[in-house]
Design a protein around this motif. Structure first.
Motif, PDB file in Angstrom:
ATOM      1  N   LEU A  30       0.830  -1.201   0.000  1.00  0.00           N
ATOM      2  CA  LEU A  30       0.000   0.000   0.000  1.00  0.00           C
ATOM      3  C   LEU A  30       0.866   1.254   0.000  1.00  0.00           C
ATOM      4  CD1 LEU A  30      -2.725  -0.909   2.659  1.00  0.00           C
ATOM      5  CD2 LEU A  30      -2.726  -1.336   0.207  1.00  0.00           C
ATOM      6  N   TYR A  31       0.351   2.285  -0.677  1.00  0.00           N
ATOM      7  CA  TYR A  31       1.068   3.554  -0.736  1.00  0.00           C
ATOM      8  C   TYR A  31       0.081   4.701  -0.520  1.00  0.00           C
ATOM      9  CZ  TYR A  31       4.661   0.691  -2.954  1.00  0.00           C
ATOM     10  OH  TYR A  31       5.580  -0.278  -3.209  1.00  0.00           O
ATOM     11  N   VAL A  32       0.581   5.765   0.076  1.00  0.00           N
ATOM     12  CA  VAL A  32      -0.211   6.991   0.183  1.00  0.00           C
ATOM     13  C   VAL A  32       0.465   8.067  -0.652  1.00  0.00           C
ATOM     14  CG1 VAL A  32      -1.153   6.457   2.456  1.00  0.00           C
ATOM     15  CG2 VAL A  32       1.007   7.694   2.297  1.00  0.00           C
ATOM     16  N   GLU A  33      -0.364   8.920  -1.215  1.00  0.00           N
ATOM     17  CA  GLU A  33       0.144   9.981  -2.073  1.00  0.00           C
ATOM     18  C   GLU A  33      -0.268  11.336  -1.505  1.00  0.00           C
ATOM     19  OE1 GLU A  33       0.155  10.519  -6.817  1.00  0.00           O
ATOM     20  OE2 GLU A  33      -1.829  10.698  -5.907  1.00  0.00           O
ATOM     21  N   GLU A  34       0.687  12.218  -1.381  1.00  0.00           N
ATOM     22  CA  GLU A  34       0.386  13.577  -0.914  1.00  0.00           C
ATOM     23  C   GLU A  34      -0.391  14.298  -2.010  1.00  0.00           C
ATOM     24  OE1 GLU A  34       2.653  17.680   0.484  1.00  0.00           O
ATOM     25  OE2 GLU A  34       3.802  15.848   0.087  1.00  0.00           O
ATOM     26  N   LYS A  35      -1.543  14.858  -1.623  1.00  0.00           N
ATOM     27  CA  LYS A  35      -2.426  15.463  -2.608  1.00  0.00           C
ATOM     28  C   LYS A  35      -1.744  16.587  -3.390  1.00  0.00           C
ATOM     29  CE  LYS A  35      -7.007  17.572  -3.069  1.00  0.00           C
ATOM     30  NZ  LYS A  35      -8.238  18.013  -2.367  1.00  0.00           N
ATOM     31  N   ASN A  36      -0.921  17.378  -2.704  1.00  0.00           N
ATOM     32  CA  ASN A  36      -0.284  18.519  -3.357  1.00  0.00           C
ATOM     33  C   ASN A  36       1.041  18.170  -4.020  1.00  0.00           C
ATOM     34  OD1 ASN A  36      -2.353  20.286  -2.555  1.00  0.00           O
ATOM     35  ND2 ASN A  36      -1.377  20.551  -0.530  1.00  0.00           N
ATOM     36  N   ASN A  37       1.375  16.862  -3.994  1.00  0.00           N
ATOM     37  CA  ASN A  37       2.629  16.425  -4.619  1.00  0.00           C
ATOM     38  C   ASN A  37       2.387  15.110  -5.358  1.00  0.00           C
ATOM     39  OD1 ASN A  37       5.289  16.226  -5.360  1.00  0.00           O
ATOM     40  ND2 ASN A  37       6.046  15.688  -3.322  1.00  0.00           N
ATOM     41  N   PRO A  38       1.591  15.138  -6.416  1.00  0.00           N
ATOM     42  CA  PRO A  38       1.232  13.901  -7.139  1.00  0.00           C
ATOM     43  C   PRO A  38       2.471  13.139  -7.602  1.00  0.00           C
ATOM     44  CG  PRO A  38      -0.060  15.767  -7.921  1.00  0.00           C
ATOM     45  CD  PRO A  38       0.998  16.337  -7.041  1.00  0.00           C
ATOM     46  N   GLY A  39       2.393  11.829  -7.460  1.00  0.00           N
ATOM     47  CA  GLY A  39       3.503  10.980  -7.876  1.00  0.00           C
ATOM     48  C   GLY A  39       4.481  10.656  -6.762  1.00  0.00           C
TER      49      GLY A  39
END
Length: 409
Positions: free
Chosen positions: A203-212
């Motif tokens: 599983l991974y989480v992605e910072e909304k303001n830093n896509p990718g």
């Protein structure tokens, strides 16, 4: 007090025989192409043999034709319905309305049982199926005991109810899942589930303001089993289930081993019979202790007691029992050298338990001698190197062919 039917899975003819030996009143089975278990070892010939065997000993067989069928499936369905009607099958488990209509049109003498795949979770739905020819509804696992009572109390006397009391829980709503089809191209609704919910996932989480920018969410070195469920176990709740008037108690597991079936069926058989005989002194702990010896995942009551229950996720992802395993099956009894079909490595000094039909306490013993079944020579160990591998050993009690041996690890 009405004694409910104990209904067990039968993924093959031999498994059906084991189920009946250990106390099942009825089994459910189906061929790989038309039921929701494409890996079940059941051909039309095996199915016919199972029905004939069951009827000869006063037992029942319900056949699963519970796929959601494409048009191209219907010719095969018609052929099987004709065979089943000739064999006087005791019922057909079905979810697809088109198949229900076909049964009514071509084989009206066969009782219709509505599969859990049909998501029957209300008396309104149950009454709909009854009006359309159903004799029995298999209720969704999502119901709690209050809701089950509501269904029973608000449906006709002629409509039977069946619930699952033990076995695997599907991650999808009443089993109607598309995860396997999406990830592996194998449709659960056609019996070819790849068990995608049992896989380990990263599983991974992605910072909304830093896509990718993906950051891993770690559980342990095996990954995260976020979709995998514990197994249902309602052994403690047997008194409530019987008292509310459920007609049939179902065990899941057509792909399970004969060992698993023997232990689970035998335990529920004893629990039901003991409660009927002496309801005031029902002690679920001795039955639960026996089930603990064969479980391969954690156990849960799921939603039966509480719709808010959250204790049903299996985060460890294990598929084995740490303390016990299938040791063997008795093929032939002899006072000195019984013939055993082995299922795992056995050696002198191992401790085994004999699972006795209709007895909750197994008989344990130590292997003091082993003999090669072909040469008669003494041996120290034997490995299951081929299908049907056998060995001879002395057993501490008189046994019957088909009895199961459990090995302590």
């Amino acid at each position: 007090m009405k004694k409910p039917e104990l209904l067990a899975p039968a993924g093959s003819f031999q498994k059906a025989k084991t189920a009946f030996l250990y106390g099942a009143d009825a089994v459910y089975a189906g061929t790989s192409s038309l039921s929701l278990r494409t890996r079940a070892e059941m051909t039309d010939e095996d199915l016919a043999k199972t029905i004939e065997y069951a009827h000869n000993i006063g037992k029942k067989v319900y056949t699963a034709i519970n796929i959601y069928a494409w048009d191209e499936n219907y010719e095969e369905i018609k052929k099987q319905l004709k065979m089943l009607e000739e064999l006087n099958v005791d019922g057909i488990i079905v979810a697809d309305g088109g198949i229900v209509d076909l049964i009514k049109e071509t084989s009206p003498s066969i009782p219709i049982h509505i599969s859990t795949q049909a998501n029957t979770v209300s008396s309104h739905s149950a009454n709909f199926w009854h009006k359309n020819g159903a004799k029995r509804v298999i209720l969704g696992r999502e119901l709690n005991k209050k809701q089950i009572k509501e269904v029973i109390n608000n449906t006709p006397m002629g409509l039977e109810t069946e619930i699952f009391v033990h076995g695997a829980i599907c991650f999808g709503y009443s089993g109607r899942c598309f995860l396997s089809d999406f990830l592996a191209g194998r449709s659960a609704n056609l019996g070819d589930c790849a068990q995608s919910c049992r896989w380990a996932y990263n599983l991974y989480v992605e910072e909304k303001n830093n896509p990718g920018n993906l950051m891993p969410v770690d559980d342990d070195d095996k990954g995260t089993y976020i979709f995998s469920s514990k197994d249902m176990c309602l052994i403690k709740e047997i008194p409530e289930i019987i008292d509310m008037g459920v007609d049939s108690l179902k065990i899941e597991g057509r792909l399970k081993t004969e060992y698993y079936l023997a232990v689970v069926i035998n335990t529920y058989r004893k629990a039901i019979d003991d409660y009927i005989k002496n309801p005031k002194n029902y002690d679920y702990t001795k039955y639960l202790n026996e089930l603990e010896k064969t479980k391969t995942r954690g156990l849960t009551t799921f939603y039966f007691n509480d719709r808010n229950n959250k204790d049903f996720q299996e985060y460890e992802g294990k598929q084995y029992n740490a303390n016990y395993e299938f040791g063997g099956k008795v093929l032939e009894f002899d006072k000195e050298k019984s013939l055993i079909e082995i299922k795992n490595r056995l050696q002198v000094g191992d401790y085994l338990e004999i699972i006795i039909p209709n007895e909750i306490n197994a008989i344990d013993f130590r292997i003091n001698d082993l003999w090669d079944s072909d040469t008669g020579e003494r041996i120290e160990y034997v490995n299951p190197g081929k299908l049907g591998q056998t060995v001879r050993m002395k057993l501490p009690i008189d046994v019957e062919p088909g009895w199961i041996l459990r090995r302590k690890k």
